[in-house]
Design a protein around this motif. Structure first.
Motif, PDB file in Angstrom:
ATOM      1  N   LEU B 152     -13.164  -3.766   1.513  1.00 28.25           N
ATOM      2  CA  LEU B 152     -12.248  -4.830   1.551  1.00 28.25           C
ATOM      3  C   LEU B 152     -11.190  -4.117   2.631  1.00 28.25           C
ATOM      4  CD1 LEU B 152     -11.350  -6.292  -1.817  1.00 28.25           C
ATOM      5  CD2 LEU B 152     -13.312  -7.080  -0.077  1.00 28.25           C
ATOM      6  N   ASP B 153     -11.733  -3.526   3.780  1.00 21.85           N
ATOM      7  CA  ASP B 153     -11.060  -3.197   4.959  1.00 21.85           C
ATOM      8  C   ASP B 153     -11.189  -4.101   6.061  1.00 21.85           C
ATOM      9  OD1 ASP B 153     -13.480  -2.388   5.356  1.00 21.85           O
ATOM     10  OD2 ASP B 153     -13.038  -0.156   5.853  1.00 21.85           O
ATOM     11  N   CYS B 154     -11.065  -5.396   5.708  1.00 22.21           N
ATOM     12  CA  CYS B 154     -11.471  -6.265   6.761  1.00 22.21           C
ATOM     13  C   CYS B 154     -10.422  -6.471   8.011  1.00 22.21           C
ATOM     14  CB  CYS B 154     -11.312  -7.727   6.420  1.00 22.21           C
ATOM     15  SG  CYS B 154     -12.661  -7.725   4.787  1.00 22.21           S
ATOM     16  N   PRO B 155      -9.009  -6.080   7.587  1.00 23.52           N
ATOM     17  CA  PRO B 155      -8.248  -6.167   8.902  1.00 23.52           C
ATOM     18  C   PRO B 155      -8.320  -4.987   9.948  1.00 23.52           C
ATOM     19  CG  PRO B 155      -6.892  -6.117   6.567  1.00 23.52           C
ATOM     20  CD  PRO B 155      -8.392  -5.740   6.346  1.00 23.52           C
ATOM     21  N   ILE B 156      -9.290  -3.866   9.669  1.00 28.76           N
ATOM     22  CA  ILE B 156      -9.317  -3.045  10.887  1.00 28.76           C
ATOM     23  C   ILE B 156     -10.963  -3.049  11.050  1.00 28.76           C
ATOM     24  CG2 ILE B 156      -7.318  -1.628  10.231  1.00 28.76           C
ATOM     25  CD1 ILE B 156      -9.984   0.258   9.192  1.00 28.76           C
ATOM     26  N   CYS B 157     -11.654  -4.108  10.420  1.00 35.28           N
ATOM     27  CA  CYS B 157     -13.045  -3.917  10.473  1.00 35.28           C
ATOM     28  C   CYS B 157     -13.309  -4.676  11.919  1.00 35.28           C
ATOM     29  CB  CYS B 157     -13.700  -4.693   9.437  1.00 35.28           C
ATOM     30  SG  CYS B 157     -15.668  -4.584   9.686  1.00 35.28           S
ATOM     31  N   ASP B 158     -14.328  -4.142  12.695  1.00 38.20           N
ATOM     32  CA  ASP B 158     -14.815  -4.501  14.021  1.00 38.20           C
ATOM     33  C   ASP B 158     -15.451  -5.723  13.982  1.00 38.20           C
ATOM     34  OD1 ASP B 158     -14.148  -3.398  16.542  1.00 38.20           O
ATOM     35  OD2 ASP B 158     -15.062  -1.554  15.762  1.00 38.20           O
ATOM     36  N   GLN B 159     -16.270  -6.123  12.596  1.00 40.48           N
ATOM     37  CA  GLN B 159     -17.035  -7.246  12.305  1.00 40.48           C
ATOM     38  C   GLN B 159     -16.187  -8.510  12.181  1.00 40.48           C
ATOM     39  OE1 GLN B 159     -20.187  -6.762  12.868  1.00 40.48           O
ATOM     40  NE2 GLN B 159     -21.348  -8.480  12.038  1.00 40.48           N
ATOM     41  N   ALA B 160     -14.893  -8.354  11.624  1.00 40.10           N
ATOM     42  CA  ALA B 160     -14.076  -9.286  11.515  1.00 40.10           C
ATOM     43  C   ALA B 160     -14.252 -10.356  12.754  1.00 40.10           C
ATOM     44  CB  ALA B 160     -12.557  -8.813  11.438  1.00 40.10           C
ATOM     45  N   GLY B 161     -14.255 -11.537  12.316  1.00 39.43           N
ATOM     46  CA  GLY B 161     -14.377 -12.813  13.114  1.00 39.43           C
ATOM     47  C   GLY B 161     -15.848 -12.992  13.283  1.00 39.43           C
ATOM     48  N   GLN B 266     -12.162  -1.826  20.345  1.00 38.88           N
ATOM     49  CA  GLN B 266     -11.721  -2.247  21.626  1.00 38.88           C
ATOM     50  C   GLN B 266     -11.024  -3.688  21.577  1.00 38.88           C
ATOM     51  OE1 GLN B 266     -11.692  -0.046  24.337  1.00 38.88           O
ATOM     52  NE2 GLN B 266     -12.274   1.337  22.789  1.00 38.88           N
ATOM     53  N   MET B 267     -11.447  -4.608  21.121  1.00 38.89           N
ATOM     54  CA  MET B 267     -11.049  -6.113  21.053  1.00 38.89           C
ATOM     55  C   MET B 267     -11.413  -6.916  19.826  1.00 38.89           C
ATOM     56  SD  MET B 267      -9.673  -8.084  22.897  1.00 38.89           S
ATOM     57  CE  MET B 267      -9.614  -7.043  24.498  1.00 38.89           C
ATOM     58  N   ARG B 268     -10.699  -7.569  19.496  1.00 37.00           N
ATOM     59  CA  ARG B 268     -11.053  -8.534  18.392  1.00 37.00           C
ATOM     60  C   ARG B 268     -11.846  -9.573  19.068  1.00 37.00           C
ATOM     61  NH1 ARG B 268      -9.264  -7.249  13.290  1.00 37.00           N
ATOM     62  NH2 ARG B 268     -10.997  -6.270  13.933  1.00 37.00           N
ATOM     63  N   VAL B 269     -12.847 -10.056  18.308  1.00 39.13           N
ATOM     64  CA  VAL B 269     -14.043 -10.662  19.088  1.00 39.13           C
ATOM     65  C   VAL B 269     -13.575 -12.121  19.029  1.00 39.13           C
ATOM     66  CG1 VAL B 269     -15.883  -9.497  18.234  1.00 39.13           C
ATOM     67  CG2 VAL B 269     -15.156 -11.187  16.734  1.00 39.13           C
ATOM     68  N   TRP B 270     -12.601 -12.768  18.502  1.00 46.49           N
ATOM     69  CA  TRP B 270     -11.902 -14.185  18.605  1.00 46.49           C
ATOM     70  C   TRP B 270     -11.312 -14.343  19.962  1.00 46.49           C
ATOM     71  CZ3 TRP B 270     -10.979 -11.375  14.216  1.00 46.49           C
ATOM     72  CH2 TRP B 270      -9.487 -11.122  13.969  1.00 46.49           C
ATOM     73  N   PHE B 271     -10.928 -13.265  20.607  1.00 43.09           N
ATOM     74  CA  PHE B 271     -10.147 -13.622  21.952  1.00 43.09           C
ATOM     75  C   PHE B 271     -10.915 -13.476  22.999  1.00 43.09           C
ATOM     76  CE2 PHE B 271      -6.574 -10.893  19.714  1.00 43.09           C
ATOM     77  CZ  PHE B 271      -5.810 -11.834  19.519  1.00 43.09           C
ATOM     78  N   LEU B 272     -12.435 -13.390  22.756  1.00 46.08           N
ATOM     79  CA  LEU B 272     -13.450 -13.114  23.834  1.00 46.08           C
ATOM     80  C   LEU B 272     -13.941 -14.526  24.322  1.00 46.08           C
ATOM     81  CD1 LEU B 272     -15.227  -9.753  22.645  1.00 46.08           C
ATOM     82  CD2 LEU B 272     -13.384 -10.183  24.751  1.00 46.08           C
TER      83      LEU B 272
END
Ligand code: SF4
Ligand code: SF4
Ligand code: FES
Ligand code: FES
Lengths: 162, 574
Positions: B152-161, B266-272
């Protein structure tokens, strides 16, 4: 590369084992048993050797070696104590026997898995039912079978290990 | 290797014969057979049937391009089949409709028993209940079990989003867990290979990564070691997960277990922002999505196209994007001719000097990395000047999977516009000797460093006029009398035609740097100026009309229109 020295007789035995199966891959477990019986454990080199022998990738064999607890991934002691912990033996003193052996050899009874003394003489581990449930607790020392192992009998067996 | 002869396999068309079934009570006829992962017809599964009915069945291990494994159980659905009497005839209800026997546990007939939709074929009269309470309960149970040992480490997970575990938990899960025991801990930040990082605690053991590399790439590198809740994805100790397709496993992994070293943190995917594009690194022309934010490209991912790349792309092509944002990009017009360093001034100067050039004294080298439209305009310019033209071949090795031996994205475009001949690069010698003996006085170069292909600096020094357009500085751009800064594909629209003759469109994702402009735009202006038009009276540029005009004029492209190209491209008769 590979440093596993498989003597010709063992290799001949292994080739014969492979010939029993329509697909080479099916012989994987038999090969591992044969190698473990000869070397006492299944080293990384043994995994690679097996994979090459069967035209497989090492990871295919590694999956088996790490799945089955009967395959040792480190060398075990010269005397291997296998204490049964399935129901009858658990009720009949298997855990006490395991603790007694560990204490005698200076090992930590609360640790998971097989343990070996630093001098490589003794290892102790739990195993599942050895099919002598009526005479609990039971254990095996190498290929020898012991039933109704009381504390005194355990001491006596250990004393006989030279 | 389990590779089918052609890669990626082209899916067979679903069978014409259909079966009538019901999905959530709605009758639908679905093809009896549908293509499997290798494109071969197999009995249609419940999952495919639900998809055909427009009902999404959540799934982890199933992927239409991978062998079915049926291990995650996420796709469990309740279903029923027509009841048969002892006479093997269907039992009917009072109203004459067939009686349906819902599937139940054999030892507990009151409890529905689901089946995995991804591996269960449909049968005539079958009813599937993807929205029933029993299906819902099965989904909740599967998700609860998948989360038992999840960190449950979703806040720092790259897959989030873009995590299926999160998405399905929101959609189909429940908000609490009954699990109170300590979690099993597994290896984190495992350096699996040069481009891949693995977090074993996040892995849900769907085996997509194992099947992809074994069954599609033929590199049997990954496996599951240990047992039960200690199950762990691993490569054999001392070996690396390193082939040219490893990054596809990052896309395939439904959770954040496999991450790209290039993209992670590098980047949260929802900003892309997502833009449809095409890979430029070889003649296969894999369809891709460009992910950008505030003028910067952050990653490429493959975009599905069964006629080109299925759902995959190679690592090399995927990671070849950083040049677009390089600091030393050419951004300003450079001109040593009267008229100044403005687009208008420079283009006019070029038009004037081309108009004065003797026919046959001009040569043109244009890269097969330019768009078809640019090559088309350049070929028109060359025709007016009676110029000798060529392109520069880039040969590598084909890998039997996606990578083509031709590492130019658009040699087909260069060929059909006549810029390159049957053997691309064959006329470069002729151009070099023409410059050497003084018959060629003007050279136009688009997108190549000709000093590397036999037209060295001393030859370039002999020219009266050297007009160059490029993206990055090189030995040729340094010697240009007029330098026109162009755009990367990500900064403009256009098409490439791949090795199989498929015309593929790409769209603009980011702005070009400085004063750089799309080549097709300024080439149209140059052609108009050369034809005598006044600078202020040139038609505004339109990609659509340029493409459509080109398609009418080039044999092989007839009937193709920009608007009809869509995201999947169109086959040309070339
Ligand atoms: S690493 Fe990802 S793709 Fe591989 S088994 Fe785990 S969850 Fe599936
Ligand atoms: S195969 Fe070619 S087109 Fe596809 S991703 Fe690789 S380099 Fe790009
Ligand atoms: S329980 Fe110990 S031998 Fe069967
Ligand atoms: S999708 Fe995993 S079992 Fe069906």
């Amino acid at each position: 590369m590979n440093t596993l020295a498989v003597p010709p007789a063992l290799e001949a035995e292994i080739d014969e084992l492979i010939s029993h199966y329509p697909q080479k891959r099916s012989a994987s477990l038999m090969l591992l048993h044969a190698l473990q019986e000869h070397f006492g454990w299944v080293s990384k080199e043994a995994v690679e050797w097996t994979a090459r022998k069967l035209d497989l990738q090492p990871i295919n064999i590694q999956e088996l070696v790490t799945f089955y607890p009967m395959f040792r991934q480190t060398a075990a002691g010269r005397f291997q104590f296998k204490v049964c912990r399935t129901l009858s033996c658990a009720l009949g003193g298997g855990h006490a026997l395991h603790r007694q052996l560990c204490e005698k050899f200076g090992l930590d009874a609360s640790k998971h898995g097989i343990q070996t003394t630093p001098d490589g003489r003794f290892s102790v581990e739990f195993v599942e039912c050895l099919a002598s449930c009526g005479t609990a607790p039971v254990m095996m020392v190498n290929e020898e079978f012991h039933q109704g192992v009381s504390p005194a009998k355990a001491d006596e067996i250990v004393g006989g290990c030279r | 290797m389990a590779n089918p002869p052609s890669f990626p396999p082209v899916p067979a068309a679903p069978s014409a014969e259909t079966l009538s079934i019901k999905v959530d009570g709605r009758s639908i006829a679905v093809p009896k057979m549908m293509p499997d992962w290798q494109g071969r017809l197999q009995p249609t599964t419940m999952l495919q049937a639900c998809q055909a009915a427009g009902v999404e069945v959540p799934h982890y291990c199933y992927h239409s391009k991978l062998p079915v494994a049926g291990n995650c159980r996420m796709c469990l659905v309740e279903f029923g089949t027509p009841m048969m009497g002892p006479d093997r005839k269907p039992v009917v209800e009072a109203d004459g409709t067939p009686k349906i026997a819902r599937s139940v546990l054999p030892y507990e007939p009151g409890t529905p028993r689901g089946a995995i939709a991804c591996a269960t074929p449909i049968s005539p009269g079958m009813e599937i209940y993807p929205s029933s309470p029993a299906t819902k309960q099965m989904r909740e149970a599967v998700l609860e079990s998948l989360l038992i040992n999840h960190p449950l480490d979703c806040p720092i997970c790259d897959q989030a989003g873009e995590c299926k575990l999160q998405e399905y938990s929101v959609e189909h899960g429940q908000s609490s867990s009954q699990f109170v025991e300590p979690k099993v801990h597994k290896p984190k930040a495992v350096d699996l290979g040069p481009r891949i990082m693995l977090d074993d605690e996040r892995c849900i053991l769907c085996t997509r990564c194992i099947r992809f590399t074994k069954d599609l790439v033929g590199d049997d590198k990954l496996g599951i070691v240990n047992r039960g809740s200690y199950n762990t994805i691993a490569a054999f100790p001392g070996t690396r997960f390193d082939n040219n397709y490893t990054l596809n496993t990052v896309d395939l992994c439904p959770v954040g277990a496999l991450t790209s070293k290039d993209f992670r943190f590098q980047m949260r995917v929802w900003f892309l922002k997502e833009t449809s594009s095409v890979c430029t690194s070889c003649a296969t022309g894999c369809n891709i999505t460009l992910w950008s934010r505030e003028g910067r490209i952050h990653r490429y991912t493959p975009r599905d196209n069964d006629a080109v790349n299925a759902s995959w792309m190679c690592d090399q092509g995927r990671l070849n994007y950083r040049w677009i944002g390089r600091e030393d990009r050419l951004r300003e017009v450079v001109s040593q001719r009267p008229g100044g360093r403005t687009w208008n001034g420079a283009l006019k100067a070029v038009a004037t000097s081309l108009a004065a050039a003797k026919p046959g004294s001009v040569a043109l080298v244009a890269s097969a990395r330019q768009t078809t439209e640019e090559l088309f305009l350049l070929s028109q310019l060359a025709a007016r000047l009676n110029a000798v033209t060529d392109s520069v071949p880039r040969q590598g090795e084909a890998d039997g999977l996606l990578v083509n031996a031709d590492r130019n994205p658009n040699m087909t475009g260069a060929r059909i516009t006549g810029i390159a001949g049957e053997t691309p690069g064959a006329r470069l010698k002729e151009i070099a000797s023409g410059i050497a003996n003084g018959t060629i006085r003007t050279l136009i170069v688009f997108g190549e460093d000709v000093t590397r292909v036999g037209i060295g600096a001393e030859l370039l020094g002999k020219l009266e006029t050297l007009v160059v357009s490029d993206i990055l500085p090189n030995a040729t751009t340094k010697m240009a009398h007029v330098l026109l800064p162009g755009c990367a594909h990500a900064e403009k629209r256009g098409t490439f035609i791949n090795a199989k003759g498929r015309v593929q469109r790409f769209l603009k994702a980011v702005e070009p740097p400085g004063n750089a402009r799309p080549e097709a735009e300024f080439l149209e202006e140059l052609l108009a100026l050369h034809a005598g038009a006044e600078a202020g009276h040139i038609r505004a540029f339109s990609m659509e009309s340029l493409f459509n005009r080109m398609a009418r004029e080039l044999p092989g492209l007839s009937g193709i229109e920009w608007a009809k190209l869509g995201d999947g491209g169109a086959p040309a008769a070339v």
